[in-house]
Scaffold this motif. Structure first.
Motif, PDB file in Angstrom:
ATOM      1  N   UNK A   7     -15.728  21.239  23.157  1.00 40.86           N
ATOM      2  CA  UNK A   7     -14.873  21.522  21.782  1.00 40.86           C
ATOM      3  C   UNK A   7     -14.586  23.193  21.796  1.00 40.86           C
ATOM      4  N   UNK A   8     -15.418  23.663  22.211  1.00 46.59           N
ATOM      5  CA  UNK A   8     -15.482  25.509  22.389  1.00 46.59           C
ATOM      6  C   UNK A   8     -14.201  25.799  23.198  1.00 46.59           C
ATOM      7  N   UNK A   9     -14.087  25.032  24.325  1.00 48.68           N
ATOM      8  CA  UNK A   9     -13.009  25.331  25.325  1.00 48.68           C
ATOM      9  C   UNK A   9     -11.603  25.042  24.355  1.00 48.68           C
ATOM     10  N   UNK A  10     -11.708  23.969  24.167  1.00 44.27           N
ATOM     11  CA  UNK A  10     -10.260  23.636  23.260  1.00 44.27           C
ATOM     12  C   UNK A  10     -10.108  24.632  22.161  1.00 44.27           C
ATOM     13  N   UNK A  55     -10.874  18.571  28.973  1.00 43.99           N
ATOM     14  CA  UNK A  55     -11.710  18.625  27.711  1.00 43.99           C
ATOM     15  C   UNK A  55     -11.241  17.630  26.709  1.00 43.99           C
ATOM     16  N   UNK A  56     -10.189  17.357  26.399  1.00 45.92           N
ATOM     17  CA  UNK A  56      -9.849  16.300  25.441  1.00 45.92           C
ATOM     18  C   UNK A  56     -10.380  14.899  26.069  1.00 45.92           C
ATOM     19  N   UNK A  61     -16.583  10.841  21.494  1.00 44.52           N
ATOM     20  CA  UNK A  61     -16.234  11.100  20.203  1.00 44.52           C
ATOM     21  C   UNK A  61     -17.234  10.831  19.023  1.00 44.52           C
ATOM     22  N   UNK A  62     -17.897   9.932  19.220  1.00 43.43           N
ATOM     23  CA  UNK A  62     -18.916   9.429  18.247  1.00 43.43           C
ATOM     24  C   UNK A  62     -19.825  10.765  17.967  1.00 43.43           C
ATOM     25  N   UNK A  63     -20.029  11.452  18.985  1.00 43.21           N
ATOM     26  CA  UNK A  63     -20.907  12.725  18.783  1.00 43.21           C
ATOM     27  C   UNK A  63     -20.355  13.653  17.941  1.00 43.21           C
TER      28      UNK A  63
END
Length: 616
Positions: free
Chosen positions: A244-247, A266-267, A274-276
């Motif tokens: 997420x940070x990279x995105x 990353x996606x 996704x559940x996290x």
């Protein structure tokens, strides 16, 4: 006092205390308290003052120790005092406010001692001391902070990448001074120089932090590429936090093709994990991605991630307004999500006042998206009635009137108040002056719809001279990639007419003529007109052909956008056969497959079609 200090640092403290009760009474009250808290004194050579600072349970205790022992404190004691102040304040265990600490004379004494011993402070301690001063709120133009900044300045080339990032973070909370600004400018330069040989390519967290840092700094493309390529080559798993940070970091930088591989990876990681993800993180990620999607850089768009995000948001039933906020993002990237639209329209269906009480912006997003998706919702009948009678809609201000009127007519909703504003002389002149081809198409679509379906409003339409002028500008933008293949398929240039205009100002890519049996008929060489009605059809069947690119379709469902399907609908209402070819599908074919693909598409729209060319 010297006797107290001797007692504090004697290795035989317990013996001295037991033999000399009178000397014990000379200990400071704070020292007695600390001895009681920490248990019996030991006979080791440990630094008692350092230990007392470590176990202090109140800010006041720390400051009293400083007051009593400042003359014998070395730089290690002072750093521990600062560290203890920070930990007590951060944990909420302080009995003093930040302002009380700053104004406290013992804290001032600590700062003076720290300045005195600054020559013995190591780089890491200088940074930690700066952190504490920043946290407590000591002004950046104060003497002690300036001393610490000078220490860092003299050792700037020895800073690690992590230290550079951390110091830069501290600067975001500091008032600007010449020294702060000088270091703020210097840090990215030092960072860029050190990246090739100091970057830990086995530590994903470090690389992620470095990417986040450069995403907000003016560094060279080479520096960014070094970090990106290092993460791409990283063979370990990428957890959702780092992904997420990279995105986010990539989204914060200027779009570039070399981000594509890392973004995709990353996606994919976010989708798998996704559940996290927390709901707030999902919303932020979605917003950042949608903001960066463009025709040139499509890798920011991921339909699976968007659908998962919207479904999670709907599962939390956030309500009408937040749902429209999400709809606005989807509208920007032409992403159709029927469940989201149904969710919004059901809110209106259940309580029509929801529509009347929402903002003009929200109303426009609802109408625009409905028009874009051709009113694809099970609640469409209900919402059409609301749109037709809504006082809020009739009294909208500062709106894209042509877009609003066109979206409504696609839904077969004609609101006189909206049409009057869209087709007023002032708005028409404004549209012409802006020069947006999309607005021209909207105006021409209104002409077609009103003429065919709502002739009562014909008087509102602008003069034909104006419409002809706009239509010529729309035609000038067209390209015709199907032309050569159609000419081969049907027998030559005389069998295909290109860039034709109807009497209602439709722009048609190609026209072919078929006689009974499906054979092509050549157009008379003398007929050079580009008017559809001037083409002599006789008993033959005229077929109108469009080549539609990705901008004519919803991005995820590949259904035609409303203005395209409605334009075709009006032509079909005029009695014409219309064939649409998806250029993405056509371009994906091999050369030998393309002409049969065109023939099959035409055959599906006509009764019969013979083989037109031996080259098929």
């Amino acid at each position: 006092m010297s006797q107290v200090l001797k007692l504090l640092f004697s290795s035989n403290l317990k013996t001295l205390l037991s033999n000399r009760q009178n000397s014990v009474r000379t200990l400071s009250s704070i020292t007695k308290e600390l001895i009681r808290q920490s248990g019996p004194a030991t006979y080791t050579n440990q630094d008692i003052l350092l230990s007392n600072l470590k176990v202090a349970s109140k800010t006041q205790n720390v400051l009293e120790i400083v007051n009593d022992h400042s003359k014998i404190m070395n730089h290690k004691h002072m750093m521990q005092a600062l560290r203890s102040l920070f930990l007590l304040q951060k944990s909420g265990n302080s009995n003093l406010s930040i302002q009380q600490i700053i104004k406290h004379p013992d804290f001032e004494k600590l700062c003076k001692c720290l300045k005195k011993h600054s020559g013995a402070i190591e780089l890491n301690d200088s940074i930690e001391a700066l952190k504490v001063m920043n946290f407590i709120g000591v002004q950046s133009d104060s003497t002690i902070v300036q001393v610490l900044l000078q220490l860092i300045r003299h050792q700037i080339n020895d800073l690690s990448l992590h230290q550079i990032i951390f110091i830069d973070f501290l600067f975001t909370h500091m008032k600007s001074t010449p020294l702060v600004e000088a270091l703020r400018l210097a840090l990215p330069i030092v960072f860029e120089i050190q990246i090739p040989y100091k970057l830990d390519r086995e530590n994903l967290l470090t690389m992620t932090e470095c990417l986040q840092y450069v995403s907000k700094k003016n560094v060279s493309d080479k520096c960014v590429e070094t970090i990106v390529n290092s993460i791409v080559k990283y063979r370990g798993d990428i957890d959702f936090r780092n992904a997420m940070s990279i995105v986010w970091s990539i989204c914060d930088m200027e779009a570039d093709p070399y981000f594509e591989q890392l973004m995709k990876r990353c996606l994919d990681c976010l989708i798998v994990q996704f559940d996290s993800l927390q709901l707030t993180d999902i919303e932020t990620t979605l917003s950042k991605l949608v903001h960066r999607v463009s025709n040139k850089h499509t890798f920011y768009y991921n339909d699976v991630f968007i659908d998962l995000s919207v479904n999670r948001i709907l599962d939390n039933d956030l309500g009408f307004e937040p749902a429209i906020h999400i709809l606005r993002r989807l509208f920007k990237v032409y992403h159709e999500h029927s469940n989201l639209m149904d969710y919004i329209l059901k809110k209106i269906h259940d309580d029509p006042l929801t529509f009347e009480n929402t903002s003009s912006v929200n109303i426009s997003i609802i109408v625009f998206m409905l028009g874009m998706c051709n009113g694809n919702s099970k609640y469409m009948d209900s919402i059409k009635g609301t749109l037709q009678t809504s006082n809020k809609l009739k009294n909208l201000k500062d709106m894209f009137w042509l877009k609003m009127a066109t979206s409504l007519c696609i839904l077969d909703v004609y609101v006189p108040e909206i049409l009057e504003k869209a087709l007023s002389d002032a708005n028409i002149n404004k549209t012409i002056n802006k020069g947006f081809v999309a607005d021209y198409r909207n105006l021409l679509l209104l002409k077609q719809s009103i003429t065919l379906y709502k002739s009562d409003y014909m008087s509102m339409l602008p003069a034909n001279e104006v419409l002809e002028q706009l239509q010529s500008k729309v035609s000038a933008d067209n390209e015709f990639p199907l032309e050569a293949s159609l000419q081969v398929a049907f027998g030559g240039q005389n069998y295909v007419k290109t860039n034709i205009v109807s009497e209602l100002y439709h722009t048609i890519d190609h026209v072919v003529m078929l006689r009974k049996g499906g054979y092509a008929v050549a157009f008379p060489p003398a007929n050079n007109s580009n008017k559809l009605e001037d083409l002599d059809m006789g008993d033959n069947q005229m077929v109108l052909i469009y080549g539609l690119n990705n901008m004519h379709y919803m991005r995820n469902t590949k259904t035609m956008k409303g203005f395209v399907s409605h334009s075709i609908k009006t032509l079909e209402s005029m009695g014409h056969t219309v064939v649409s070819i998806c250029l993405d599908d056509w371009n994906a074919l091999s050369d030998f497959e393309r002409i049969p693909f065109l023939m099959q598409a035409i055959k599906e729209k006509t009764e019969h079609l013979a083989i037109m060319s031996d080259s098929i």
